[in-house]
Design a protein around this motif. Structure first.
Motif, PDB file in Angstrom:
ATOM      1  N   ALA A  10       0.818  -1.218   0.000  1.00 46.72           N
ATOM      2  CA  ALA A  10       0.000   0.000   0.000  1.00 46.72           C
ATOM      3  C   ALA A  10       0.848   1.263   0.000  1.00 46.72           C
ATOM      4  O   ALA A  10       0.408   2.316  -0.470  1.00 46.72           O
ATOM      5  CB  ALA A  10      -0.940   0.005   1.208  1.00 46.72           C
ATOM      6  N   CYS A  11       2.079   1.164   0.511  1.00 42.37           N
ATOM      7  CA  CYS A  11       2.936   2.356   0.542  1.00 42.37           C
ATOM      8  C   CYS A  11       3.330   2.792  -0.867  1.00 42.37           C
ATOM      9  O   CYS A  11       3.796   3.917  -1.060  1.00 42.37           O
ATOM     10  CB  CYS A  11       4.167   2.111   1.401  1.00 42.37           C
ATOM     11  N   ARG A  12       3.121   1.922  -1.869  1.00 39.61           N
ATOM     12  CA  ARG A  12       3.450   2.269  -3.249  1.00 39.61           C
ATOM     13  C   ARG A  12       2.253   2.840  -4.007  1.00 39.61           C
ATOM     14  O   ARG A  12       2.349   3.057  -5.215  1.00 39.61           O
ATOM     15  CB  ARG A  12       3.979   1.030  -3.991  1.00 39.61           C
ATOM     16  N   SER A  13       1.121   3.067  -3.323  1.00 38.92           N
ATOM     17  CA  SER A  13      -0.090   3.535  -4.006  1.00 38.92           C
ATOM     18  C   SER A  13      -0.432   4.991  -3.729  1.00 38.92           C
ATOM     19  O   SER A  13      -1.469   5.466  -4.179  1.00 38.92           O
ATOM     20  CB  SER A  13      -1.284   2.645  -3.606  1.00 38.92           C
ATOM     21  N   ASP A  20      13.091   1.977   3.570  1.00 36.16           N
ATOM     22  CA  ASP A  20      12.279   0.834   3.963  1.00 36.16           C
ATOM     23  C   ASP A  20      10.960   1.267   4.594  1.00 36.16           C
ATOM     24  O   ASP A  20      10.042   0.456   4.731  1.00 36.16           O
ATOM     25  CB  ASP A  20      13.023  -0.025   4.994  1.00 36.16           C
ATOM     26  N   LEU A  21      10.855   2.527   4.999  1.00 37.34           N
ATOM     27  CA  LEU A  21       9.710   3.002   5.771  1.00 37.34           C
ATOM     28  C   LEU A  21       8.553   3.481   4.918  1.00 37.34           C
ATOM     29  O   LEU A  21       7.414   3.516   5.380  1.00 37.34           O
ATOM     30  CB  LEU A  21      10.138   4.138   6.710  1.00 37.34           C
ATOM     31  N   TYR A  22       8.809   3.870   3.689  1.00 38.08           N
ATOM     32  CA  TYR A  22       7.761   4.419   2.823  1.00 38.08           C
ATOM     33  C   TYR A  22       8.217   4.332   1.369  1.00 38.08           C
ATOM     34  O   TYR A  22       9.396   4.149   1.070  1.00 38.08           O
ATOM     35  CB  TYR A  22       7.445   5.872   3.186  1.00 38.08           C
ATOM     36  N   GLY A  23       7.256   4.464   0.475  1.00 38.96           N
ATOM     37  CA  GLY A  23       7.571   4.479  -0.942  1.00 38.96           C
ATOM     38  C   GLY A  23       7.973   5.870  -1.391  1.00 38.96           C
ATOM     39  O   GLY A  23       7.534   6.879  -0.817  1.00 38.96           O
ATOM     40  N   VAL A  24       8.805   5.945  -2.432  1.00 35.36           N
ATOM     41  CA  VAL A  24       9.222   7.239  -2.987  1.00 35.36           C
ATOM     42  C   VAL A  24       9.042   7.208  -4.508  1.00 35.36           C
ATOM     43  O   VAL A  24       9.162   6.154  -5.144  1.00 35.36           O
ATOM     44  CB  VAL A  24      10.698   7.574  -2.652  1.00 35.36           C
ATOM     45  N   LYS A  25       8.742   8.351  -5.064  1.00 31.77           N
ATOM     46  CA  LYS A  25       8.667   8.469  -6.513  1.00 31.77           C
ATOM     47  C   LYS A  25      10.040   8.167  -7.102  1.00 31.77           C
ATOM     48  O   LYS A  25      11.055   8.654  -6.599  1.00 31.77           O
ATOM     49  CB  LYS A  25       8.224   9.874  -6.917  1.00 31.77           C
ATOM     50  N   TYR A  26      10.049   7.363  -8.148  1.00 28.64           N
ATOM     51  CA  TYR A  26      11.313   7.031  -8.799  1.00 28.64           C
ATOM     52  C   TYR A  26      11.984   8.324  -9.259  1.00 28.64           C
ATOM     53  O   TYR A  26      11.390   9.099 -10.022  1.00 28.64           O
ATOM     54  CB  TYR A  26      11.059   6.095  -9.974  1.00 28.64           C
ATOM     55  N   PRO A  27      13.222   8.598  -8.800  1.00 30.88           N
ATOM     56  CA  PRO A  27      13.798   9.931  -8.990  1.00 30.88           C
ATOM     57  C   PRO A  27      14.611  10.121 -10.263  1.00 30.88           C
ATOM     58  O   PRO A  27      15.022  11.247 -10.556  1.00 30.88           O
ATOM     59  CB  PRO A  27      14.717  10.061  -7.764  1.00 30.88           C
ATOM     60  N   ASP A  28      14.851   9.060 -11.025  1.00 28.05           N
ATOM     61  CA  ASP A  28      15.807   9.151 -12.124  1.00 28.05           C
ATOM     62  C   ASP A  28      15.111   9.217 -13.484  1.00 28.05           C
ATOM     63  O   ASP A  28      13.882   9.187 -13.576  1.00 28.05           O
ATOM     64  CB  ASP A  28      16.775   7.965 -12.051  1.00 28.05           C
ATOM     65  N   THR A  29      15.905   9.278 -14.529  1.00 24.29           N
ATOM     66  CA  THR A  29      15.398   9.461 -15.886  1.00 24.29           C
ATOM     67  C   THR A  29      14.561   8.258 -16.328  1.00 24.29           C
ATOM     68  O   THR A  29      14.938   7.111 -16.124  1.00 24.29           O
ATOM     69  CB  THR A  29      16.573   9.635 -16.869  1.00 24.29           C
ATOM     70  N   VAL A  30      13.423   8.568 -16.950  1.00 22.98           N
ATOM     71  CA  VAL A  30      12.558   7.528 -17.515  1.00 22.98           C
ATOM     72  C   VAL A  30      12.346   7.843 -18.990  1.00 22.98           C
ATOM     73  O   VAL A  30      11.889   8.930 -19.353  1.00 22.98           O
ATOM     74  CB  VAL A  30      11.197   7.453 -16.786  1.00 22.98           C
ATOM     75  N   HIS A  31      12.679   6.893 -19.838  1.00 16.93           N
ATOM     76  CA  HIS A  31      12.550   7.052 -21.291  1.00 16.93           C
ATOM     77  C   HIS A  31      11.079   7.187 -21.686  1.00 16.93           C
ATOM     78  O   HIS A  31      10.183   6.645 -21.027  1.00 16.93           O
ATOM     79  CB  HIS A  31      13.164   5.838 -21.989  1.00 16.93           C
ATOM     80  N   ASP A  32      10.839   7.897 -22.784  1.00 13.87           N
ATOM     81  CA  ASP A  32       9.463   8.087 -23.257  1.00 13.87           C
ATOM     82  C   ASP A  32       8.750   6.777 -23.560  1.00 13.87           C
ATOM     83  O   ASP A  32       7.512   6.730 -23.562  1.00 13.87           O
ATOM     84  CB  ASP A  32       9.451   8.972 -24.507  1.00 13.87           C
ATOM     85  N   ASN A  33       9.497   5.718 -23.842  1.00 10.72           N
ATOM     86  CA  ASN A  33       8.865   4.415 -24.108  1.00 10.72           C
ATOM     87  C   ASN A  33       7.979   3.949 -22.962  1.00 10.72           C
ATOM     88  O   ASN A  33       7.027   3.183 -23.175  1.00 10.72           O
ATOM     89  CB  ASN A  33       9.935   3.339 -24.345  1.00 10.72           C
ATOM     90  N   PHE A  34       8.291   4.411 -21.751  1.00 15.88           N
ATOM     91  CA  PHE A  34       7.559   3.934 -20.580  1.00 15.88           C
ATOM     92  C   PHE A  34       6.497   4.927 -20.101  1.00 15.88           C
ATOM     93  O   PHE A  34       5.857   4.686 -19.078  1.00 15.88           O
ATOM     94  CB  PHE A  34       8.547   3.620 -19.445  1.00 15.88           C
ATOM     95  N   LYS A  35       6.286   5.995 -20.842  1.00 18.08           N
ATOM     96  CA  LYS A  35       5.246   6.957 -20.480  1.00 18.08           C
ATOM     97  C   LYS A  35       3.885   6.432 -20.959  1.00 18.08           C
ATOM     98  O   LYS A  35       3.756   5.929 -22.075  1.00 18.08           O
ATOM     99  CB  LYS A  35       5.548   8.325 -21.106  1.00 18.08           C
ATOM    100  N   ASN A  36       2.890   6.551 -20.112  1.00 18.14           N
ATOM    101  CA  ASN A  36       1.524   6.104 -20.431  1.00 18.14           C
ATOM    102  C   ASN A  36       1.501   4.634 -20.832  1.00 18.14           C
ATOM    103  O   ASN A  36       0.793   4.233 -21.756  1.00 18.14           O
ATOM    104  CB  ASN A  36       0.902   6.960 -21.534  1.00 18.14           C
ATOM    105  N   TYR A  37       2.279   3.822 -20.136  1.00 12.04           N
ATOM    106  CA  TYR A  37       2.330   2.391 -20.417  1.00 12.04           C
ATOM    107  C   TYR A  37       0.963   1.771 -20.161  1.00 12.04           C
ATOM    108  O   TYR A  37       0.206   2.225 -19.297  1.00 12.04           O
ATOM    109  CB  TYR A  37       3.389   1.732 -19.531  1.00 12.04           C
ATOM    110  N   GLN A  38       0.634   0.737 -20.912  1.00  8.28           N
ATOM    111  CA  GLN A  38      -0.680   0.104 -20.846  1.00  8.28           C
ATOM    112  C   GLN A  38      -0.629  -1.171 -20.006  1.00  8.28           C
ATOM    113  O   GLN A  38       0.356  -1.912 -20.038  1.00  8.28           O
ATOM    114  CB  GLN A  38      -1.157  -0.252 -22.258  1.00  8.28           C
ATOM    115  N   ASP A  39      -1.707  -1.429 -19.283  1.00  8.52           N
ATOM    116  CA  ASP A  39      -1.836  -2.654 -18.493  1.00  8.52           C
ATOM    117  C   ASP A  39      -3.247  -3.196 -18.693  1.00  8.52           C
ATOM    118  O   ASP A  39      -4.219  -2.582 -18.254  1.00  8.52           O
ATOM    119  CB  ASP A  39      -1.579  -2.370 -17.014  1.00  8.52           C
TER     120      ASP A  39
END
Length: 372
Positions: A178-181, A200-219
């Motif tokens: 739930a800490c990742r939601s 270990d205590l809480y989730g954090v937004k991934y802080p590094d570069t993310v390629h456009d390929n992974f933007k708006n990924y579908q599930d």
């Protein structure tokens, strides 16, 4: 931040009644968390996509007790019906978080909650449900601080950053994932030397570069089995304590966080698929080799996986799968290939779903406070 920084500020319970309303999404782990220490501390790091439409909507109403006592007082209404099945889990949660939210015994709470997806379907309803409840409780704390005129203006303010971190910290004590939601779209949980600010205590937004390929990924989530889980997540995590392969698994997950960091930066979809599918199958392998052992996949789960592999080899399209601790299949694919892959899902995979049920989702941006 340290655990002591989440202890409650000194405020008075001077609000008679109120209500707050949050919608919080589920998430799907790419590198899986499986195994925990005391106090919901993960044995290994994980990273997840936050979903968009698969969410829990929770309204929390609170009324100050006329006579104060040393008991938690609350009712749960799930899908518009009073529900007692969830009460033990929520009471355990309240006990764990009371030292951080001392107002809990001062009020009677009515928790009205519903999911936009089938409960116990293999979609992480505990993640979305406990994160929504944690956010509601944080909103109550914010109201109590803002209404306490004995505090200075600085003492009355909860910054959004602190609010989200404490909500994630609290949610973890209800359900680890739930800490990742709380936020999106990529969340890391677990201290990792290569992820700045990870904890270990809480989730954090991934802080590094993310390629456009992974933007708006579908599930697209194929509901192979909508029944109750064969084994609860708590039982599954506990089976890791004496598991003969546990330490190697924890090391593998740590290494995969390093690998996925490079993949997210480069946009390498082939490497991404190989990693997430390996993680999914490893999770199930750990359950199959535990004592007692469980096979969580169903025959149609395997049919879907083989169909995906055949289609990918034939077309070269970047469609992959992941699994949670159940039979259902999350099919992950990039937005620019969505049309062809979705046609494949409809024409060849939906037949393997229970009653033809599936859910289309995308990667989202976290929980939202709503008008109550």
């Amino acid at each position: 931040m340290k655990e002591t920084e989440f202890l409650a500020r000194n405020y008075s319970n001077n609000i008679a009644e109120g209500q707050v309303f949050w919608a919080s999404p589920s998430n799907i782990a790419l590198v899986k968390y499986w195994g925990k220490k005391e106090n919901q501390i993960p044995e290994n790091q994980s990273i997840s996509f936050t979903l968009n439409t698969c969410k829990t909507e929770t309204k929390l109403s609170f009324v100050k007790k006329e006579k104060q006592d040393n008991l938690f007082s609350f009712d749960v209404v799930f899908e518009n019906k009073k529900n007692t099945d969830f009460k033990p889990k929520i009471e355990t949660f309240f006990k764990r978080v009371e030292r951080y939210l001392p107002f809990l015994k001062a009020y009677h709470f009515t928790i009205e909650t519903s999911n936009t997806f089938p409960h116990s379907s293999g979609i992480a309803s505990s993640a979305s449900g406990m994160s929504a409840l944690a956010l509601c409780l944080m909103s109550v704390e914010r109201q109590l601080l803002e209404s306490d005129t004995t505090l200075t203006e600085t003492e009355q303010i909860l910054t959004d950053t602190y609010f989200n971190k404490k909500a994630s910290f609290l949610a973890r004590l209800g359900s680890g994932s739930a800490c990742r939601s709380i936020e999106g779209d990529l969340i890391v949980w677990g201290a990792h030397k290569e992820i700045a600010g990870s904890s270990d205590l809480y989730g954090v937004k991934y802080p590094d570069t993310v390629h456009d390929n992974f933007k708006n990924y579908q599930d697209t989530i194929l509901l192979v089995d909508k029944g109750e889980k064969q084994v609860s997540s708590t039982v599954g995590h506990n089976l890791m304590h004496a598991h003969p392969f546990a330490q190697e698994r924890f090391k593998q997950a740590e290494d995969n966080i390093t690998k996925i960091k490079d993949i997210l930066k480069s946009g390498d979809l082939e490497a991404f698929i190989a990693l997430i599918e390996s993680e999914a199958l490893t999770l199930h392998a750990m359950m199959m080799t535990s004592m007692p052992y469980f096979i969580l996949m169903k025959p149609n789960t395997l049919e879907i996986i083989n169909k995906i592999w055949e289609f990918r080899a034939k077309t070269g399209l970047h469609v992959g799968f992941t699994l949670d601790a159940g039979a259902n299949v999350h099919i992950l694919y990039p937005e620019n290939e969505a049309k062809q892959i979705y046609e494949f899902i409809k024409n060849e995979l939906v037949a393997y779903c229970q009653n033809g049920h599936y859910i289309c989702d995308t990667i989202g941006f976290g929980a939202k406070e709503m008008n109550s």
